[in-house]
Design a protein around this motif. Sequence first.
Motif, PDB file in Angstrom:
ATOM      1  N   HIS A   1       0.811  -1.219   0.000  1.00 35.69           N
ATOM      2  CA  HIS A   1       0.000   0.000   0.000  1.00 35.69           C
ATOM      3  C   HIS A   1       0.843   1.267   0.000  1.00 35.69           C
ATOM      4  O   HIS A   1       0.467   2.261  -0.615  1.00 35.69           O
ATOM      5  CB  HIS A   1      -0.932   0.002   1.224  1.00 35.69           C
ATOM      6  N   GLY A   2       1.972   1.214   0.718  1.00 36.04           N
ATOM      7  CA  GLY A   2       2.820   2.407   0.757  1.00 36.04           C
ATOM      8  C   GLY A   2       3.324   2.764  -0.635  1.00 36.04           C
ATOM      9  O   GLY A   2       3.330   3.919  -1.041  1.00 36.04           O
ATOM     10  N   ILE A   3       3.720   1.721  -1.379  1.00 39.47           N
ATOM     11  CA  ILE A   3       4.217   1.951  -2.740  1.00 39.47           C
ATOM     12  C   ILE A   3       3.081   2.464  -3.621  1.00 39.47           C
ATOM     13  O   ILE A   3       3.250   3.405  -4.402  1.00 39.47           O
ATOM     14  CB  ILE A   3       4.816   0.661  -3.328  1.00 39.47           C
ATOM     15  N   LEU A   4       1.909   1.856  -3.479  1.00 41.83           N
ATOM     16  CA  LEU A   4       0.775   2.286  -4.302  1.00 41.83           C
ATOM     17  C   LEU A   4       0.422   3.736  -4.010  1.00 41.83           C
ATOM     18  O   LEU A   4       0.193   4.529  -4.925  1.00 41.83           O
ATOM     19  CB  LEU A   4      -0.437   1.398  -4.026  1.00 41.83           C
ATOM     20  N   LEU A   5       0.380   4.078  -2.724  1.00 41.62           N
ATOM     21  CA  LEU A   5       0.031   5.445  -2.340  1.00 41.62           C
ATOM     22  C   LEU A   5       1.002   6.433  -2.975  1.00 41.62           C
ATOM     23  O   LEU A   5       0.602   7.434  -3.566  1.00 41.62           O
ATOM     24  CB  LEU A   5       0.056   5.567  -0.813  1.00 41.62           C
ATOM     25  N   GLY A   6       2.293   6.114  -2.868  1.00 35.50           N
ATOM     26  CA  GLY A   6       3.303   7.000  -3.443  1.00 35.50           C
ATOM     27  C   GLY A   6       3.171   7.094  -4.957  1.00 35.50           C
ATOM     28  O   GLY A   6       3.275   8.173  -5.543  1.00 35.50           O
ATOM     29  N   THR A   7       2.929   5.926  -5.587  1.00 38.27           N
ATOM     30  CA  THR A   7       2.832   5.919  -7.054  1.00 38.27           C
ATOM     31  C   THR A   7       1.665   6.761  -7.525  1.00 38.27           C
ATOM     32  O   THR A   7       1.781   7.524  -8.485  1.00 38.27           O
ATOM     33  CB  THR A   7       2.673   4.482  -7.565  1.00 38.27           C
ATOM     34  N   ILE A   8       0.509   6.613  -6.857  1.00 39.98           N
ATOM     35  CA  ILE A   8      -0.661   7.409  -7.265  1.00 39.98           C
ATOM     36  C   ILE A   8      -0.335   8.898  -7.113  1.00 39.98           C
ATOM     37  O   ILE A   8      -0.696   9.716  -7.967  1.00 39.98           O
ATOM     38  CB  ILE A   8      -1.894   7.060  -6.407  1.00 39.98           C
ATOM     39  N   THR A   9       0.344   9.255  -6.017  1.00 44.18           N
ATOM     40  CA  THR A   9       0.726  10.656  -5.830  1.00 44.18           C
ATOM     41  C   THR A   9       1.633  11.115  -6.961  1.00 44.18           C
ATOM     42  O   THR A   9       1.479  12.220  -7.495  1.00 44.18           O
ATOM     43  CB  THR A   9       1.442  10.838  -4.481  1.00 44.18           C
ATOM     44  N   LEU A  10       2.575  10.258  -7.332  1.00 45.31           N
ATOM     45  CA  LEU A  10       3.513  10.613  -8.397  1.00 45.31           C
ATOM     46  C   LEU A  10       2.783  10.803  -9.719  1.00 45.31           C
ATOM     47  O   LEU A  10       3.000  11.782 -10.437  1.00 45.31           O
ATOM     48  CB  LEU A  10       4.575   9.510  -8.525  1.00 45.31           C
ATOM     49  N   ILE A  11       1.906   9.855 -10.047  1.00 46.54           N
ATOM     50  CA  ILE A  11       1.169   9.957 -11.312  1.00 46.54           C
ATOM     51  C   ILE A  11       0.303  11.217 -11.310  1.00 46.54           C
ATOM     52  O   ILE A  11       0.221  11.930 -12.311  1.00 46.54           O
ATOM     53  CB  ILE A  11       0.289   8.707 -11.544  1.00 46.54           C
ATOM     54  N   THR A  12      -0.325  11.515 -10.161  1.00 45.37           N
ATOM     55  CA  THR A  12      -1.152  12.726 -10.077  1.00 45.37           C
ATOM     56  C   THR A  12      -0.315  13.971 -10.358  1.00 45.37           C
ATOM     57  O   THR A  12      -0.720  14.847 -11.120  1.00 45.37           O
ATOM     58  CB  THR A  12      -1.791  12.840  -8.683  1.00 45.37           C
ATOM     59  N   GLU A  13       0.868  14.019  -9.754  1.00 52.35           N
ATOM     60  CA  GLU A  13       1.739  15.180  -9.971  1.00 52.35           C
ATOM     61  C   GLU A  13       2.131  15.296 -11.444  1.00 52.35           C
ATOM     62  O   GLU A  13       2.097  16.370 -12.029  1.00 52.35           O
ATOM     63  CB  GLU A  13       2.996  15.026  -9.102  1.00 52.35           C
ATOM     64  N   LEU A  14       2.473  14.166 -12.062  1.00 50.92           N
ATOM     65  CA  LEU A  14       2.858  14.187 -13.475  1.00 50.92           C
ATOM     66  C   LEU A  14       1.710  14.661 -14.345  1.00 50.92           C
ATOM     67  O   LEU A  14       1.887  15.475 -15.252  1.00 50.92           O
ATOM     68  CB  LEU A  14       3.302  12.781 -13.920  1.00 50.92           C
ATOM     69  N   CYS A  15       0.502  14.175 -14.076  1.00 52.72           N
ATOM     70  CA  CYS A  15      -0.637  14.538 -14.903  1.00 52.72           C
ATOM     71  C   CYS A  15      -1.001  16.004 -14.737  1.00 52.72           C
ATOM     72  O   CYS A  15      -1.427  16.656 -15.693  1.00 52.72           O
ATOM     73  CB  CYS A  15      -1.859  13.683 -14.548  1.00 52.72           C
ATOM     74  N   GLU A  16      -0.826  16.526 -13.523  1.00 44.05           N
ATOM     75  CA  GLU A  16      -1.174  17.926 -13.308  1.00 44.05           C
ATOM     76  C   GLU A  16      -0.207  18.853 -14.014  1.00 44.05           C
ATOM     77  O   GLU A  16      -0.549  19.990 -14.324  1.00 44.05           O
ATOM     78  CB  GLU A  16      -1.200  18.243 -11.816  1.00 44.05           C
ATOM     79  N   ARG A  17       1.010  18.359 -14.264  1.00 46.91           N
ATOM     80  CA  ARG A  17       2.006  19.234 -14.875  1.00 46.91           C
ATOM     81  C   ARG A  17       2.000  19.200 -16.379  1.00 46.91           C
ATOM     82  O   ARG A  17       2.465  20.137 -17.014  1.00 46.91           O
ATOM     83  CB  ARG A  17       3.403  18.827 -14.389  1.00 46.91           C
ATOM     84  N   SER A  18       1.556  18.087 -16.965  1.00 43.78           N
ATOM     85  CA  SER A  18       1.728  17.987 -18.416  1.00 43.78           C
ATOM     86  C   SER A  18       0.549  17.293 -19.067  1.00 43.78           C
ATOM     87  O   SER A  18       0.185  16.185 -18.703  1.00 43.78           O
ATOM     88  CB  SER A  18       3.027  17.217 -18.706  1.00 43.78           C
ATOM     89  N   PRO A  19      -0.098  17.963 -20.040  1.00 42.79           N
ATOM     90  CA  PRO A  19      -1.223  17.334 -20.748  1.00 42.79           C
ATOM     91  C   PRO A  19      -0.797  16.055 -21.459  1.00 42.79           C
ATOM     92  O   PRO A  19      -1.590  15.113 -21.563  1.00 42.79           O
ATOM     93  CB  PRO A  19      -1.640  18.400 -21.764  1.00 42.79           C
ATOM     94  N   ALA A  20       0.448  15.983 -21.899  1.00 40.13           N
ATOM     95  CA  ALA A  20       0.917  14.766 -22.570  1.00 40.13           C
ATOM     96  C   ALA A  20       0.932  13.599 -21.587  1.00 40.13           C
ATOM     97  O   ALA A  20       0.499  12.486 -21.897  1.00 40.13           O
ATOM     98  CB  ALA A  20       2.314  14.982 -23.142  1.00 40.13           C
ATOM     99  N   ALA A  21       1.413  13.878 -20.361  1.00 37.72           N
ATOM    100  CA  ALA A  21       1.421  12.824 -19.343  1.00 37.72           C
ATOM    101  C   ALA A  21      -0.005  12.398 -19.030  1.00 37.72           C
ATOM    102  O   ALA A  21      -0.289  11.213 -18.837  1.00 37.72           O
ATOM    103  CB  ALA A  21       2.105  13.328 -18.078  1.00 37.72           C
ATOM    104  N   LEU A  22      -0.911  13.381 -18.994  1.00 41.29           N
ATOM    105  CA  LEU A  22      -2.315  13.082 -18.707  1.00 41.29           C
ATOM    106  C   LEU A  22      -2.865  12.110 -19.729  1.00 41.29           C
ATOM    107  O   LEU A  22      -3.503  11.103 -19.385  1.00 41.29           O
ATOM    108  CB  LEU A  22      -3.106  14.395 -18.713  1.00 41.29           C
ATOM    109  N   ARG A  23      -2.591  12.403 -20.994  1.00 34.36           N
ATOM    110  CA  ARG A  23      -3.076  11.493 -22.041  1.00 34.36           C
ATOM    111  C   ARG A  23      -2.456  10.110 -21.876  1.00 34.36           C
ATOM    112  O   ARG A  23      -3.119   9.098 -22.015  1.00 34.36           O
ATOM    113  CB  ARG A  23      -2.734  12.062 -23.419  1.00 34.36           C
ATOM    114  N   HIS A  24      -1.165  10.117 -21.561  1.00 38.47           N
ATOM    115  CA  HIS A  24      -0.449   8.845 -21.415  1.00 38.47           C
ATOM    116  C   HIS A  24      -1.075   7.991 -20.325  1.00 38.47           C
ATOM    117  O   HIS A  24      -1.271   6.786 -20.487  1.00 38.47           O
ATOM    118  CB  HIS A  24       1.019   9.152 -21.094  1.00 38.47           C
ATOM    119  N   PHE A  25      -1.429   8.615 -19.214  1.00 38.88           N
ATOM    120  CA  PHE A  25      -1.894   7.832 -18.077  1.00 38.88           C
ATOM    121  C   PHE A  25      -3.362   7.469 -18.148  1.00 38.88           C
ATOM    122  O   PHE A  25      -3.868   6.755 -17.289  1.00 38.88           O
ATOM    123  CB  PHE A  25      -1.593   8.561 -16.759  1.00 38.88           C
TER     124      PHE A  25
END
Lengths: 785, 154
Positions: A189-213
């Motif tokens: 769960h700790g890894i999942l929590l961190g990963t979701i946070t990371l993906i959220t940060e990436l998506c908020e910064r870049s529309p390309a990342a958003l599309r990717h995810f």
Amino acid sequence: MVVPSLKLQDLIEEIRGAKTQAQEREVIQKECAHIRASFRDGDPVHRHRQLAKLLYVHMLGYPAHFGQMECLKLIASSRFTDKRVGYLGAMLLLDERHDAHLLITNSIKNDLSQGIQPVQGLALCTLSTMGSAEMCRDLAPEVEKLLLQPSPYVRKKAILTAVHMIRKVPELSSVFLPPCAQLLHERHHGILLGTITLITELCERSPAALRHFRKVVPQLVHILRTLVTMGYSTEHSISGVSDPFLQVQILRLLRILGRNHEESSETMNDLLAQVATNTDTSRNAGNAVLFETVLTIMDIRSAAGLRVLAVNILGRFLLNSDRNIRYVALTSLLRLVQSDHSAVQRHRPTVVECLRETDASLSRRALELSLALVNSSNVRAMMQELQAFLESCPPDLRADCASGILLAAERFAPTKRWHIDTILHVLTTAGTHVRDDAVANLTQLIGGAQELHAYSVRRLYNALAEDISQQPLVQVAAWCIGEYGDLLLAGNCEEIEPLQVDEEEVLALLEKVLQSHMSLPATRGYALTALMKLSTRLCGDNNRIRQVVSIYGSCLDVELQQRAVEYDTLFRKYDHMRAAILEKMPLVERDGPQADEEAKESKEAAQLSEAAPVPTEPQASQLLDLLDLLDGASGDVQHPPPLDPSPGGALIHLLDLPCVPPPPAPIPDLKVFEREGVQLNLSFIRPPENPALLLITVTATNFSEGDVTHFICQAAVPKSLQLQLQAPSGNTVPARGGLPITQLFRILNPNKAPLRLKLRLTYDHFHQSVQEIFEVNNLPVESWQ
Amino acid sequence: MIKAILIFNNHGKPRLSKFYQPYGEDTQQQIIRETFHLVSKRDENVCNFLEGGLLIGGSDNKLIYRHYATLYFVFCVDSSESELGILDLIQVFVETLDKCFENVCELDLIFHVDKVHNILAEMVMGGMVLETNMNEIVTQIDAQNKLEKSEADK
């Protein structure tokens, strides 16, 4: 004799023993001296203890900067005990503003690559708290390696450190994006929590990342579904809900991915419905998940039925006995009021109930939401509630409430009389909290409603007779009585009961205002002018008024004195003009918010030009020859034309009534150049708050069949003016009406010298280079006068 | 993002202060004072949420607090955090402290503030939630304490 150093607990004991602040300071200063000496001597054995004590006194607010270097030494030590305190010290004492912070980069690098797990954990923790951009760039490779290590303890920390690094150095997104997909398959769960946070940060910064995810949406749905349907597990459950923190993070990410995207929204629809209906709401954890679900449903392209369900859940929560739930419900409804206005309107009665809350946080939210819900059909009822609230609300909400009511009244007033009544009520209840323009607005409103003059002046007179302390109210009342005194005395007004007012009472009231110590100087000015106006409105002789006016001729307040002296002169020497001068005011054209908008826009334009870079040297040298050409032709600086005094002029200036001066007429645009479909236009703005400033926007348009490239525009003005060229929006104008180039010129002309402008254009067009130099003719006079 | 975590007693004396964004020392002390001022004015049966003071970023940020006997636990967060979630996080933090200190009280926090920092570091890192499983956190803390002990004995 070596005094053994105090243990941390002993120091704390001593500090607590101090009876006064001074004693505490003494104890701490003494100890800090010991600590300093110990640092100087370089005692490695007790260094960690000394630093721990220093960190303690730092928390209490005492200076601890001399410990910064010790943190470095401790971090570099091989003992875990030392590193633990050293890293903590780094987090508390060092940050990116101190140059010393870079020195720990090397130690962190070593610890990340060679340390045991607890040490790697310490290093990652410190890096994620105080790591500057340079540190992050240096250490990104180490952190990347740790993402794929077997130990979940280190991995989860590395993932969150990656989030911090991306925040500091956005380019690192490309490094940390690839591992995400694999990390999502982990069970920890700790890894999942961190990963979701990371993906959220990436998506908020870049529309390309958003599309990717977007392609991991099914994976996320699967993880969430497992959590929701999983049986009770002691591992991560809070009050019976499995890992609500992870659920909430997943829901937030789903919201970002599903926004404006049909396919993703489709995929999550069922799951959201399931969570919305099955979550146990008896404890806080379940409610946290449910709220997040509701927000996600409302933000994505969800089915209509699901949206209705979501808003109803919020409505139910508004009635919950738990205040926290009510608070979050109000906050969520406020977020939805723009997009789903009618759905939120259905809960208006409950929202209005919340205005009566004693809890200031709740009533503030309820106020914001109530103001957002006012519309033309419910305005009367809502205003009643809001005005009742204004009378009893806590002082820090008064100003917001008052201005909210006034704004809503302006937008939705059903009748002018209702509008006047509402403003009057606000001024009586919360007069000191209204904005400055409320007085001007009200006088404008009354002035424009001719049929209501009698009504207004009567009501204002009554209000003034009761209370002369609320300044905005007094000012408006004084103005009205001055303007419409004759109506007040005429006595007949169908709308309120007839009141016989005689002249002496009116004059006495205005004199009371003049003399009251509560009246501001501005208010006194209003009252004096009102008295003066009454001299033509009333039938009796003007002795009383003349007396008052002459008394104030020796008033200490300069403004008041000037007025009084001039009014006195009006009586004595210009009595034949008095009636004409003191006639009823014609209605002034008020642009109101529009004028504010214009002023704001030009302020923003001025600020934008401040931010844009000023053109560099080479351009300046090329301008010099233009300047020479210009200055040769121009004469001396013209002196501004002398002011022309006129006898009535000074007096008219005095009768300075509370109306907004008419905004300057906009200066017409000027087309200055045209060649083969390429045009150059100038538009002029003179911001009212800075009369010496002229802003010229140069627009280059291209209606020909060929592109214009390498476009450069240079300008020169006479020496007495200052010119600043801002960077142009580009140097290409595509053919056939493509996006024009705009460039801002700022010209300072404090002496109001006549404006002359010489332009030099160079560009490529139809495979030829073009150069044009010309002086702009027909510059409008308003641009420099 | 969590901007700061503050623990202070009923008189405003700080028992723990951790900032996840760089603030100068003076500003940090002012923030502690301002936060205490705002939080201590609250009644007992009102909601646990407040708008942030000016120094911590004004109305974009919230103060989410819980009052346990003589101590206030305050988390200053921005609008990206779930308010109810943070309330639960505070509860988990306090329960973890309870487990590590055996019936924790204010004195434990006063005399072992470095240990409190270590525990907090296992839960919140860089302003983000790292781990909420109490058992994992306690296991890690125990292992680290053992490591320290073995070094001290050498």
